[in-house]
Design a protein around this motif. Structure first.
Motif, PDB file in Angstrom:
ATOM      1  N   TRP A  71       0.905  -1.238  -0.085  1.00 44.96           N
ATOM      2  CA  TRP A  71      -0.033  -0.015  -0.007  1.00 44.96           C
ATOM      3  C   TRP A  71       0.965   1.369  -0.005  1.00 44.96           C
ATOM      4  O   TRP A  71       2.051   1.165   0.582  1.00 44.96           O
ATOM      5  CB  TRP A  71      -0.676   0.034   1.195  1.00 44.96           C
ATOM      6  N   VAL A  72       0.335   2.325  -0.449  1.00 45.99           N
ATOM      7  CA  VAL A  72       0.911   3.748  -0.535  1.00 45.99           C
ATOM      8  C   VAL A  72      -0.172   4.584   0.179  1.00 45.99           C
ATOM      9  O   VAL A  72      -1.449   4.430   0.203  1.00 45.99           O
ATOM     10  CB  VAL A  72       1.225   4.180  -1.865  1.00 45.99           C
ATOM     11  N   ALA A  73       0.423   5.735   0.815  1.00 45.71           N
ATOM     12  CA  ALA A  73      -0.441   6.490   1.596  1.00 45.71           C
ATOM     13  C   ALA A  73      -0.423   7.901   1.154  1.00 45.71           C
ATOM     14  O   ALA A  73       0.521   8.362   0.671  1.00 45.71           O
ATOM     15  CB  ALA A  73       0.045   6.539   3.110  1.00 45.71           C
ATOM     16  N   GLU A  74      -1.726   8.658   1.101  1.00 47.84           N
ATOM     17  CA  GLU A  74      -1.750   9.850   0.740  1.00 47.84           C
ATOM     18  C   GLU A  74      -1.337  11.059   1.610  1.00 47.84           C
ATOM     19  O   GLU A  74      -1.662  10.991   2.809  1.00 47.84           O
ATOM     20  CB  GLU A  74      -3.281  10.263   0.203  1.00 47.84           C
ATOM     21  N   HIS A  75      -0.274  11.616   1.284  1.00 50.00           N
ATOM     22  CA  HIS A  75       0.194  12.897   1.673  1.00 50.00           C
ATOM     23  C   HIS A  75       0.675  14.102   1.320  1.00 50.00           C
ATOM     24  O   HIS A  75       0.651  14.017  -0.065  1.00 50.00           O
ATOM     25  CB  HIS A  75       1.693  12.613   2.618  1.00 50.00           C
ATOM     26  N   HIS A  76       0.570  15.220   1.630  1.00 48.16           N
ATOM     27  CA  HIS A  76       0.427  16.495   1.106  1.00 48.16           C
ATOM     28  C   HIS A  76       1.479  17.381   1.372  1.00 48.16           C
ATOM     29  O   HIS A  76       1.668  17.429   2.620  1.00 48.16           O
ATOM     30  CB  HIS A  76      -0.766  16.887   0.779  1.00 48.16           C
ATOM     31  N   SER A  77       2.164  18.375   0.783  1.00 46.40           N
ATOM     32  CA  SER A  77       2.921  19.313   1.304  1.00 46.40           C
ATOM     33  C   SER A  77       4.053  18.752   2.032  1.00 46.40           C
ATOM     34  O   SER A  77       4.523  19.581   3.067  1.00 46.40           O
ATOM     35  CB  SER A  77       2.364  20.537   1.834  1.00 46.40           C
ATOM     36  N   MET A  78       4.696  17.630   1.887  1.00 50.10           N
ATOM     37  CA  MET A  78       5.743  17.094   2.438  1.00 50.10           C
ATOM     38  C   MET A  78       7.131  16.662   1.757  1.00 50.10           C
ATOM     39  O   MET A  78       6.809  15.778   0.963  1.00 50.10           O
ATOM     40  CB  MET A  78       5.405  15.827   3.526  1.00 50.10           C
ATOM     41  N   PRO A  79       8.135  17.305   1.827  1.00 50.71           N
ATOM     42  CA  PRO A  79       8.992  17.221   0.860  1.00 50.71           C
ATOM     43  C   PRO A  79       9.478  15.861   0.813  1.00 50.71           C
ATOM     44  O   PRO A  79      10.253  15.459  -0.069  1.00 50.71           O
ATOM     45  CB  PRO A  79      10.284  18.503   1.346  1.00 50.71           C
ATOM     46  N   GLY A  80       9.498  15.275   1.949  1.00 49.01           N
ATOM     47  CA  GLY A  80      10.247  13.850   2.074  1.00 49.01           C
ATOM     48  C   GLY A  80       9.251  12.832   1.634  1.00 49.01           C
ATOM     49  O   GLY A  80       9.676  11.620   1.872  1.00 49.01           O
ATOM     50  N   VAL A  81       8.026  12.967   1.160  1.00 44.86           N
ATOM     51  CA  VAL A  81       7.009  12.028   0.988  1.00 44.86           C
ATOM     52  C   VAL A  81       6.790  11.954  -0.412  1.00 44.86           C
ATOM     53  O   VAL A  81       6.120  13.176  -0.596  1.00 44.86           O
ATOM     54  CB  VAL A  81       6.069  11.910   2.060  1.00 44.86           C
ATOM     55  N   ALA A  82       6.808  11.362  -1.108  1.00 36.37           N
ATOM     56  CA  ALA A  82       6.511  11.385  -2.720  1.00 36.37           C
ATOM     57  C   ALA A  82       5.147  10.625  -2.991  1.00 36.37           C
ATOM     58  O   ALA A  82       5.029  10.302  -4.190  1.00 36.37           O
ATOM     59  CB  ALA A  82       7.523  11.023  -3.724  1.00 36.37           C
ATOM     60  N   SER A  83       4.175  10.609  -2.052  1.00 38.43           N
ATOM     61  CA  SER A  83       3.031   9.850  -2.326  1.00 38.43           C
ATOM     62  C   SER A  83       1.763  10.410  -2.066  1.00 38.43           C
ATOM     63  O   SER A  83       0.644  10.184  -1.766  1.00 38.43           O
ATOM     64  CB  SER A  83       2.851   8.720  -1.447  1.00 38.43           C
ATOM     65  N   SER A  84       1.620  11.762  -2.872  1.00 41.64           N
ATOM     66  CA  SER A  84       0.635  12.789  -2.993  1.00 41.64           C
ATOM     67  C   SER A  84      -0.681  12.054  -3.608  1.00 41.64           C
ATOM     68  O   SER A  84      -1.749  12.603  -3.531  1.00 41.64           O
ATOM     69  CB  SER A  84       1.187  14.041  -3.349  1.00 41.64           C
ATOM     70  N   SER A  85      -0.233  11.395  -4.606  1.00 39.83           N
ATOM     71  CA  SER A  85      -1.342  10.919  -5.641  1.00 39.83           C
ATOM     72  C   SER A  85      -1.538   9.129  -5.735  1.00 39.83           C
ATOM     73  O   SER A  85      -0.670   8.539  -6.605  1.00 39.83           O
ATOM     74  CB  SER A  85      -1.123  11.407  -7.218  1.00 39.83           C
ATOM     75  N   PRO A  86      -1.792   8.663  -4.530  1.00 37.05           N
ATOM     76  CA  PRO A  86      -2.109   7.178  -4.711  1.00 37.05           C
ATOM     77  C   PRO A  86      -2.518   6.459  -5.992  1.00 37.05           C
ATOM     78  O   PRO A  86      -1.599   5.531  -6.354  1.00 37.05           O
ATOM     79  CB  PRO A  86      -2.872   6.711  -3.603  1.00 37.05           C
TER      80      PRO A  86
END
Length: 375
Positions: A71-86
């Motif tokens: 699974w991947v998780a939706e996060h936003h506006s976090m430079p260290g996480v590239a999963s804004s678009s699951p």
């Protein structure tokens, strides 16, 4: 690779080998099925493209070694996480895998129109039939200002408060089941079941199973009352794990989806060849969390940067508390920690997320965990 096996399936199973798409099978000596949660982290000195390539490598490794789902998780506006678009990531991963279940852990439903999510995951189901999960959360997956920008509203509390209604609407779009007279009765999520009932239609009526995600009791109670599988974020809300799982089980009502409760928990875990290296790697995640909690989100720091950082007293207290919920060390130590956690919580599945700067360390961790369980 030591211990590597190609896990095949029987003709009566779903593409991931699970039978019903929810319940997994424990392989080797693992106490329960093991899965992967990937935040698609971006380390200092690396690009988002590097992170996506690592995600592909982890998904393929997980598939080869017999992990149940990724699974991947939706996060936003976090430079260290590239999963804004699951959905976009999952489409890419579907093209690079064959059997492993792929899903969202999760999509933050209040950020989106339910019809959009139904269409996105209907499309994913068409790309990877029978192996897509739709995990849903009611938090924004970011700070308030970013959530407002996503939702185009300042009334953020309404998104969480209206989650049960949004969930019901999404379910009806996925099932194409709005009653006659409903304003949406003639609106269809496509790809979806409507194609099976159209003249000449041969579309499968199967759609991705819904999971509810949570870090408190709200989603636990809702998942139980609806008879849905439940995923709890133990990796950042460990104190609430057992109460939430107890509430889920007590609230559970059998449904066409499940006859009995099924709960997984997200677990931060990292194995390395020796204890010192494991500690060195998880400290990169610890420093990243300190910066996030103090309003300074950034790329995941390197082990060298983490070693050189001088933590303040309050920061050190936070790190000690955070590391207390990260299973890390040698493969044997990680196995013991995971076994103990499964026994203590009664979780039906453990979903492992590896906190580290580099892709090599995370890939190595999943290989070592699979090795120690004989997967």
């Amino acid at each position: 690779m030591s211990g590597a096996r190609d896990h095949t399936r029987g003709s009566d199973e779903t593409p991931d080998g699970s039978g019903d798409g929810i319940r997994g099978a424990a392989l080797g000596t693992a106490p329960v099925p093991l899965s992967v949660l990937d935040l698609v982290t971006v380390g200092a000195g690396h690009t988002a493209s590097d992170a996506v390539r690592t995600a592909v490598g982890i998904a393929r490794t997980a598939e080869r070694r017999g992990f149940h789902r990724y699974w991947v998780a939706e996060h936003h506006s976090m430079p260290g996480v590239a999963s804004s678009s699951p959905a976009v990531l999952l489409a890419h991963l579907a093209a690079h895998t064959e059997r492993i279940r792929l899903g969202s852990g999760g999509v933050m439903l209040p950020n989106h129109a339910p019809l959009v999510i139904a269409e996105q995951f209907g499309t994913l189901e068409a790309m990877a039939p029978g192996r897509v999960d739709l995990g849903l959360g009611r938090a924004p997956g970011t700070d308030g200002a970013t959530a407002a920008a996503l939702r185009r509203t300042e009334r953020l509390h309404e998104g969480a408060d209206e989650f049960p209604q949004q969930l019901a609407e999404l379910t009806r779009f996925l099932d194409d089941s709005f009653p006659d007279g409903h304003p949406y009765a003639k609106i269809h999520a496509v790809p979806g079941p409507v194609q099976a009932t159209s003249p000449g239609g041969v579309q499968s009526r199967h759609r991705p199973p819904l999971w509810l995600l949570g870090s408190s009791g709200f989603s636990a109670r809702l998942a139980g009352s609806l008879g849905l599988p439940f995923a709890f974020a133990h990796h950042f809300s460990a104190a609430n794990t057992v109460p939430a799982l107890d509430l889920y089980r007590a609230s559970f009502r059998p449904s066409p989806v499940l006859s009995e409760p099924y709960a997984l928990i997200g677990v931060a875990a990292l194995a390395a060849d020796d204890e010192r290296e494991a500690r060195r790697q998880v400290m990169t995640g610890a420093l990243s969390m300190v910066r996030l909690r103090t309003g300074r989100p950034g790329l995941v720091p390197s082990p060298e940067e983490a070693e050189a950082y001088r933590f303040g007293e309050l920061e050190r207290d936070f790190v000690d508390s955070w590391l207390g919920n990260v299973v890390h060390g040698t493969p044997d130590a990680v196995r013991q920690g995971l076994d103990d956690l499964a026994k203590r919580t009664g979780a039906d599945e453990l979903m492992i997320t590896a906190n580290a700067h580099g892709g090599a360390a995370r890939l190595r961790s999943y290989e070592l965990i699979a090795d120690v369980y004989g997967m």
